[in-house]
Design a protein around this motif. Structure first.
Motif, PDB file in Angstrom:
ATOM      1  N   ALA A   1       0.835  -1.198   0.000  1.00  0.00           N
ATOM      2  CA  ALA A   1       0.000   0.000   0.000  1.00  0.00           C
ATOM      3  C   ALA A   1       0.870   1.248   0.000  1.00  0.00           C
ATOM      4  O   ALA A   1       1.830   1.350   0.765  1.00  0.00           O
ATOM      5  CB  ALA A   1      -0.918   0.013   1.219  1.00  0.00           C
ATOM      6  N   GLY A   2       0.540   2.175  -0.889  1.00  0.00           N
ATOM      7  CA  GLY A   2       1.247   3.446  -0.933  1.00  0.00           C
ATOM      8  C   GLY A   2       0.501   4.548  -0.208  1.00  0.00           C
ATOM      9  O   GLY A   2       1.080   5.563   0.169  1.00  0.00           O
ATOM     10  N   MET A   3      -0.803   4.358  -0.031  1.00  0.00           N
ATOM     11  CA  MET A   3      -1.620   5.299   0.726  1.00  0.00           C
ATOM     12  C   MET A   3      -2.923   4.603   1.098  1.00  0.00           C
ATOM     13  O   MET A   3      -3.197   3.488   0.630  1.00  0.00           O
ATOM     14  CB  MET A   3      -1.900   6.577  -0.071  1.00  0.00           C
ATOM     15  N   ALA A   4      -3.722   5.262   1.940  1.00  0.00           N
ATOM     16  CA  ALA A   4      -5.019   4.722   2.336  1.00  0.00           C
ATOM     17  C   ALA A   4      -6.055   5.836   2.291  1.00  0.00           C
ATOM     18  O   ALA A   4      -5.742   7.008   2.527  1.00  0.00           O
ATOM     19  CB  ALA A   4      -4.954   4.119   3.735  1.00  0.00           C
ATOM     20  N   GLN A  34      -7.147   0.791  12.616  1.00  0.00           N
ATOM     21  CA  GLN A  34      -6.721   0.630  11.227  1.00  0.00           C
ATOM     22  C   GLN A  34      -5.387   1.330  10.977  1.00  0.00           C
ATOM     23  O   GLN A  34      -4.497   0.786  10.309  1.00  0.00           O
ATOM     24  CB  GLN A  34      -7.791   1.204  10.291  1.00  0.00           C
ATOM     25  N   SER A  35      -5.259   2.535  11.503  1.00  0.00           N
ATOM     26  CA  SER A  35      -4.042   3.313  11.321  1.00  0.00           C
ATOM     27  C   SER A  35      -2.837   2.589  11.905  1.00  0.00           C
ATOM     28  O   SER A  35      -1.766   2.526  11.280  1.00  0.00           O
ATOM     29  CB  SER A  35      -4.210   4.690  11.969  1.00  0.00           C
ATOM     30  N   ALA A  36      -3.010   2.034  13.096  1.00  0.00           N
ATOM     31  CA  ALA A  36      -1.911   1.314  13.747  1.00  0.00           C
ATOM     32  C   ALA A  36      -1.515   0.079  12.959  1.00  0.00           C
ATOM     33  O   ALA A  36      -0.320  -0.233  12.814  1.00  0.00           O
ATOM     34  CB  ALA A  36      -2.318   0.937  15.167  1.00  0.00           C
ATOM     35  N   ALA A  37      -2.518  -0.628  12.422  1.00  0.00           N
ATOM     36  CA  ALA A  37      -2.230  -1.839  11.649  1.00  0.00           C
ATOM     37  C   ALA A  37      -1.483  -1.507  10.354  1.00  0.00           C
ATOM     38  O   ALA A  37      -0.533  -2.203   9.975  1.00  0.00           O
ATOM     39  CB  ALA A  37      -3.526  -2.575  11.340  1.00  0.00           C
ATOM     40  N   LEU A  38      -1.895  -0.447   9.687  1.00  0.00           N
ATOM     41  CA  LEU A  38      -1.220  -0.047   8.452  1.00  0.00           C
ATOM     42  C   LEU A  38       0.204   0.436   8.736  1.00  0.00           C
ATOM     43  O   LEU A  38       1.114   0.193   7.943  1.00  0.00           O
ATOM     44  CB  LEU A  38      -2.019   1.050   7.746  1.00  0.00           C
ATOM     45  N   ASN A  89       3.826  -1.148   7.424  1.00  0.00           N
ATOM     46  CA  ASN A  89       4.622  -0.231   6.607  1.00  0.00           C
ATOM     47  C   ASN A  89       5.953   0.078   7.282  1.00  0.00           C
ATOM     48  O   ASN A  89       6.425   1.204   7.274  1.00  0.00           O
ATOM     49  CB  ASN A  89       3.827   1.064   6.366  1.00  0.00           C
ATOM     50  N   ASP A  90       6.543  -0.945   7.884  1.00  0.00           N
ATOM     51  CA  ASP A  90       7.854  -0.829   8.545  1.00  0.00           C
ATOM     52  C   ASP A  90       7.865   0.247   9.622  1.00  0.00           C
ATOM     53  O   ASP A  90       8.867   0.945   9.813  1.00  0.00           O
ATOM     54  CB  ASP A  90       8.952  -0.543   7.518  1.00  0.00           C
TER      55      ASP A  90
END
Length: 233
Positions: free
Chosen positions: A59-62, A91-95, A99-100
């Motif tokens: 994912a490059g963005m959400a 959701q933010s924490a999971a992404l 995303n390293d």
């Protein structure tokens, strides 16, 4: 063939057709990939779409979508709920973890503007020429647009957020991912301004029956570059 999503606003709840029937109509289109209170949303009316980098499963963005409801008990406009904010934080924490450990650049959409929209205006005395009478969190005060914060578009009416605030904007800021929040609702406003590093964008109405002059109709297009997402056009 263009994919689309739908986020309901307060007028949708006032329509003679119930929301669940509206959902079925939208979801009958093959190109519909999300509807608030639809098959891909939470029970609280929120959903997230990852946008992947070209030729990649990364994912490059959400994009986050929130149903902001219609009205609250005192008759003021509604806002994104505590439950939706809690869901977004998860959701933010999971992404971020996927995303390293870096916050994934994101954009948020909801019909009714975040209450912080009034941070793009400044308070003036009643009777000031051109002053806008505050609504929601701005109720009881008068305002003019702050040209140091608003960098494009027009403020043609008072922004109409809720008088309640469940912390969505604060969560955006704390998580460091959402750099742009987009709303409709204020039919003849078309501005974008920045507050605490987050852009707040208002898209004007596009319907034939919207109030205001016919030359204040429109749509808003955002272009994102996948390797520099935050520097949008």
């Amino acid at each position: 063939g263009i994919p689309f999503v739908v986020v309901f606003g307060n007028h949708d709840y006032e329509a003679p057709m119930p929301i669940d029937q509206q959902v079925k109509i939208f979801e009958s289109y093959d190109t519909c990939i999300g509807v608030s209170y639809g098959a891909n949303s939470t029970e609280d009316g929120a959903f997230m779409l990852p946008i992947y980098l070209s030729g990649s499963d990364q994912a490059g963005m959400a994009l986050y979508f929130f149903d902001s409801g219609s009205y609250i008990a005192n008759g003021d406009y509604d806002t994104v709920s505590e439950e939706q904010v809690a869901w977004y934080n998860e959701q933010s924490a999971a992404l971020k973890a996927a995303n390293d450990g870096q916050a994934l650049p994101s954009v948020g959409f909801c019909h009714i503007p975040v209450p912080e929209v009034y941070q793009l205006l400044y308070e003036v005395p009643k009777g000031t020429k051109g002053a806008l009478k505050g609504i929601g969190v701005g109720k009881g005060n008068y305002y003019l647009p702050d040209e140091d914060k608003i960098f494009t578009g027009e403020v043609n009416e008072s922004p109409c957020p809720s008088s309640e605030n469940h912390g969505l904007f604060d969560a955006y800021r704390n998580n460091g991912d959402v750099f742009l929040t987009v709303n409709g609702h204020d039919h003849i406003n078309s501005f974008i301004g920045s507050f605490e590093g987050i852009d707040i964008a208002s898209a004007p109405g596009s319907s034939y029956t919207s109030y205001g002059a016919s030359d204040i109709r429109g749509a808003r297009l955002f272009r994102f570059s996948e390797y520099n997402v935050r520097d949008y056009e």
